[in-house]
Design an enzyme around this catalytic site. Sequence first.
Site, mmCIF file in Angstrom:
data_model
loop_
_atom_site.group_PDB
_atom_site.id
_atom_site.type_symbol
_atom_site.label_atom_id
_atom_site.label_comp_id
_atom_site.label_asym_id
_atom_site.label_seq_id
_atom_site.Cartn_x
_atom_site.Cartn_y
_atom_site.Cartn_z
ATOM 1 N N ASP A 98 -4.723 -9.902 -16.088
ATOM 2 C CA ASP A 98 -5.850 -10.788 -15.872
ATOM 3 C C ASP A 98 -7.031 -10.218 -16.652
ATOM 4 O O ASP A 98 -7.410 -9.067 -16.456
ATOM 5 C CB ASP A 98 -6.179 -10.812 -14.371
ATOM 6 C CG ASP A 98 -6.791 -12.111 -13.934
ATOM 7 O OD1 ASP A 98 -7.671 -12.611 -14.647
ATOM 8 O OD2 ASP A 98 -6.394 -12.618 -12.868
ATOM 9 N N ASP A 114 -3.863 3.848 2.447
ATOM 10 C CA ASP A 114 -5.319 3.765 2.605
ATOM 11 C C ASP A 114 -5.743 2.329 2.932
ATOM 12 O O ASP A 114 -6.928 1.989 2.905
ATOM 13 C CB ASP A 114 -6.054 4.284 1.354
ATOM 14 C CG ASP A 114 -5.739 3.451 0.112
ATOM 15 O OD1 ASP A 114 -4.904 2.512 0.208
ATOM 16 O OD2 ASP A 114 -6.316 3.727 -0.948
ATOM 17 N N ASP A 145 0.852 -1.191 0.000
ATOM 18 C CA ASP A 145 0.000 0.000 0.000
ATOM 19 C C ASP A 145 0.883 1.233 0.000
ATOM 20 O O ASP A 145 1.500 1.561 1.006
ATOM 21 C CB ASP A 145 -0.906 -0.053 1.244
ATOM 22 C CG ASP A 145 -1.726 1.207 1.414
ATOM 23 O OD1 ASP A 145 -1.869 1.964 0.427
ATOM 24 O OD2 ASP A 145 -2.233 1.424 2.538
ATOM 25 N N GLU A 192 -7.428 -19.824 -17.695
ATOM 26 C CA GLU A 192 -7.828 -20.502 -16.458
ATOM 27 C C GLU A 192 -8.966 -21.453 -16.822
ATOM 28 O O GLU A 192 -10.081 -21.021 -17.096
ATOM 29 C CB GLU A 192 -8.315 -19.513 -15.400
ATOM 30 C CG GLU A 192 -8.677 -20.225 -14.101
ATOM 31 C CD GLU A 192 -9.755 -19.524 -13.275
ATOM 32 O OE1 GLU A 192 -9.868 -19.825 -12.083
ATOM 33 O OE2 GLU A 192 -10.502 -18.698 -13.826
ATOM 34 N N ASN A 230 0.009 4.471 -0.604
ATOM 35 C CA ASN A 230 -0.534 5.782 -0.194
ATOM 36 C C ASN A 230 -1.343 5.693 1.096
ATOM 37 O O ASN A 230 -2.169 6.559 1.383
ATOM 38 C CB ASN A 230 -1.380 6.382 -1.320
ATOM 39 C CG ASN A 230 -2.579 5.501 -1.637
ATOM 40 O OD1 ASN A 230 -2.620 4.338 -1.218
ATOM 41 N ND2 ASN A 230 -3.561 6.049 -2.324
ATOM 42 N N HIS A 266 -4.925 -17.233 -5.866
ATOM 43 C CA HIS A 266 -5.842 -16.462 -5.016
ATOM 44 C C HIS A 266 -7.170 -17.184 -4.777
ATOM 45 O O HIS A 266 -8.077 -16.615 -4.190
ATOM 46 C CB HIS A 266 -6.095 -15.099 -5.667
ATOM 47 C CG HIS A 266 -6.808 -15.235 -6.980
ATOM 48 N ND1 HIS A 266 -6.210 -15.785 -8.098
ATOM 49 C CD2 HIS A 266 -8.073 -14.939 -7.350
ATOM 50 C CE1 HIS A 266 -7.073 -15.811 -9.086
ATOM 51 N NE2 HIS A 266 -8.215 -15.301 -8.663
ATOM 52 N N ASP A 267 -7.317 -18.399 -5.282
ATOM 53 C CA ASP A 267 -8.571 -19.138 -5.113
ATOM 54 C C ASP A 267 -8.447 -20.365 -4.214
ATOM 55 O O ASP A 267 -9.458 -20.977 -3.879
ATOM 56 C CB ASP A 267 -9.093 -19.613 -6.480
ATOM 57 C CG ASP A 267 -9.590 -18.467 -7.349
ATOM 58 O OD1 ASP A 267 -10.126 -17.485 -6.792
ATOM 59 O OD2 ASP A 267 -9.442 -18.554 -8.583
ATOM 60 N N ASP A 277 -9.505 -15.346 -17.439
ATOM 61 C CA ASP A 277 -10.359 -15.862 -16.386
ATOM 62 C C ASP A 277 -11.421 -16.800 -16.976
ATOM 63 O O ASP A 277 -12.076 -16.453 -17.969
ATOM 64 C CB ASP A 277 -11.029 -14.645 -15.728
ATOM 65 C CG ASP A 277 -11.714 -14.968 -14.431
ATOM 66 O OD1 ASP A 277 -11.008 -15.284 -13.468
ATOM 67 O OD2 ASP A 277 -12.958 -14.886 -14.379
ATOM 68 N N ASP A 332 -1.648 -1.196 -4.107
ATOM 69 C CA ASP A 332 -1.919 -0.441 -5.331
ATOM 70 C C ASP A 332 -0.782 -0.602 -6.342
ATOM 71 O O ASP A 332 0.253 -1.207 -6.039
ATOM 72 C CB ASP A 332 -2.133 1.035 -4.981
ATOM 73 C CG ASP A 332 -1.131 1.504 -3.933
ATOM 74 O OD1 ASP A 332 0.072 1.326 -4.187
ATOM 75 O OD2 ASP A 332 -1.543 1.999 -2.857
HETATM 76 C C1 GLC Z 1 -11.845 -17.162 -11.559
HETATM 77 C C2 GLC Z 1 -11.074 -16.325 -10.584
HETATM 78 C C3 GLC Z 1 -11.867 -16.205 -9.324
HETATM 79 C C4 GLC Z 1 -13.190 -15.539 -9.649
HETATM 80 C C5 GLC Z 1 -13.908 -16.258 -10.784
HETATM 81 C C6 GLC Z 1 -15.008 -15.415 -11.348
HETATM 82 O O1 GLC Z 1 -12.022 -18.452 -11.090
HETATM 83 O O2 GLC Z 1 -9.805 -16.879 -10.374
HETATM 84 O O3 GLC Z 1 -11.187 -15.486 -8.341
HETATM 85 O O4 GLC Z 1 -14.009 -15.536 -8.518
HETATM 86 O O5 GLC Z 1 -13.057 -16.557 -11.851
HETATM 87 O O6 GLC Z 1 -14.473 -14.348 -12.083
HETATM 88 CA CA CA Z 2 -3.255 2.207 -1.446
#
Ligand code: GLC
Ligand code: CA
Length: 529
Positions: A99, A26, A22, A254, A24, A318-319, A195, A30
Amino acid sequence: MNDHRWWQDGIIYQVYPRSFLDSNQDGIGDLPGITARLDYLAGLGIDAIWLSPFYPTPDADFGYDISDHTQVDARFGTLQDFDELLQQAHTRGIRLVLDLVLNHTSDQHAWFKESRSSLRNPKRDWYMWRDEKNNWQSEPGGSAWTYDAATRQYYYHSYLPEQPDVNWRNPEVREAQLGVVKFWLERGVDGFRLDVFNVCFKDAEFKNNPTKFGLRKFDQQEHLYDADQPEMIPLLNDLRTLLDKYPNTYAVGETFLPTTEKSAKFVGMDRLHAAFSFDFSVKNLIYPWKPDWLLKRILHRERIFEGELWPTTVMSNHDVRRAASRYSHAEDDAQARLAMTILLTLRGTPFIYYGEEIGMRDLKLKRDQIMDPPGKRYWPLFKGRDGCRGPMQWDDSTLAGYSSVQPWLPVHPDHITRNISMQEKDPESMLNLTRKLIALRRQYPALQKGSFTALAGNSRQVLAYLRTFEKQNILVAMNFSGRKARITLEAEHTRRNWRTLHPGTNIETFMTDHLELPAHGISIWVAED
Ligand code: GLC
Ligand code: CA
């Protein structure tokens, strides 16, 4: 084999912008925060960054619900900040992979606002509106159809009601979406992570899916008609034609409801460069973590992704729960180190998830700290994906050097002992192991492009394999257990002139017909004869 591309030889590092740094104050990471840490990433030795979404978003799905595909969310910065990040990354030889969410938009996107405004709106057909719903379910749970009282029709969403799916059968949508791709290519990006690309098309008649046994309603049907339609391949052909106009660009998909076989079908010279097969990590599933099981998965993938087909290796993203949290039951990093070694020594592009290099663990959150919609819905059966999205642990200060104000998700309490600054100084740290493995991969073509052969000494305790390119052989052996292990080598391998690469001791052990591994030992050798 010699004309390997950067995305085959290289290592891609996923940054979840909200949680990196981060700049700035908040409480939200970023783009300038990422720019500020490019030297760190260059020092790690990665080749490209995959940036999770930074576009304007109402945050129903934390960036995966985009309300404007060609802008930067004010919380993440500006388009100028983006250009600066891109340029600074390129200066350091780091490429940028964006992405792209093309299957759906936010319900706050201008296209959807227009589409929902009336039955006769020119953009009505840009989304999927029907008088009646069929049996299709949304992936996060609940019917995939939401009733819109104003126009008295249902609209379709593979994900949340706030994420309506666009209608790819409409030529204007196709043009607009490819326009988005072009916009970023023109700005100079090096590629895309697409995605859930393979749900873009649905059955034209919206036929009901057949039912089957499963836990959640979504899993109680075969996804025959709401995913993987044949129209996908011509779309990938078009996309590839567009990408190929920009030299050295790359697209990794993905795969939705992934299998190794399915993912491989989307890869090729006229389609995607790569598609995730998630052989070691799938949403909602915990795979066993055993050498014999892993070897089976690896060999399966080797059979499917052969010849021109280039695989990807993913342990964390991240999933899913971070690999370190999935496999390390104690505070020690033994299993996390094994996971990192596999990630960086298999054939296929390794994807490192931010923090994986220091063995970051998932956050343990209370119910009222959960932000992720599926987590709210299914608590406590499924606690959502916030756990793996915690702030990066830069140092041992109160907020881990991530920010000076309360971050959007809490900082993991273990940052006091697990952070980059401390691990930089410790030659034995997971960070330095990661750096070393990356350096080895860059130095030895056998690790980048070599073929894969399992060694005879594999067991329920040990995973051992060779990577071979021309005359170069790299031997990787890992002991998954807390006991000493010994593997016997085939005669053809004992004859070679092995040199140790890691950890760098015990050269004599090899001159006989076996290799000894201490508890959780990782041993890497090279022979060039
Ligand atoms: C993909 C992303 C996930 C998101 C989903 C809907 O699986 O990795 O984080 O929730 O698509 O966009
Ligand atoms: Ca920030």
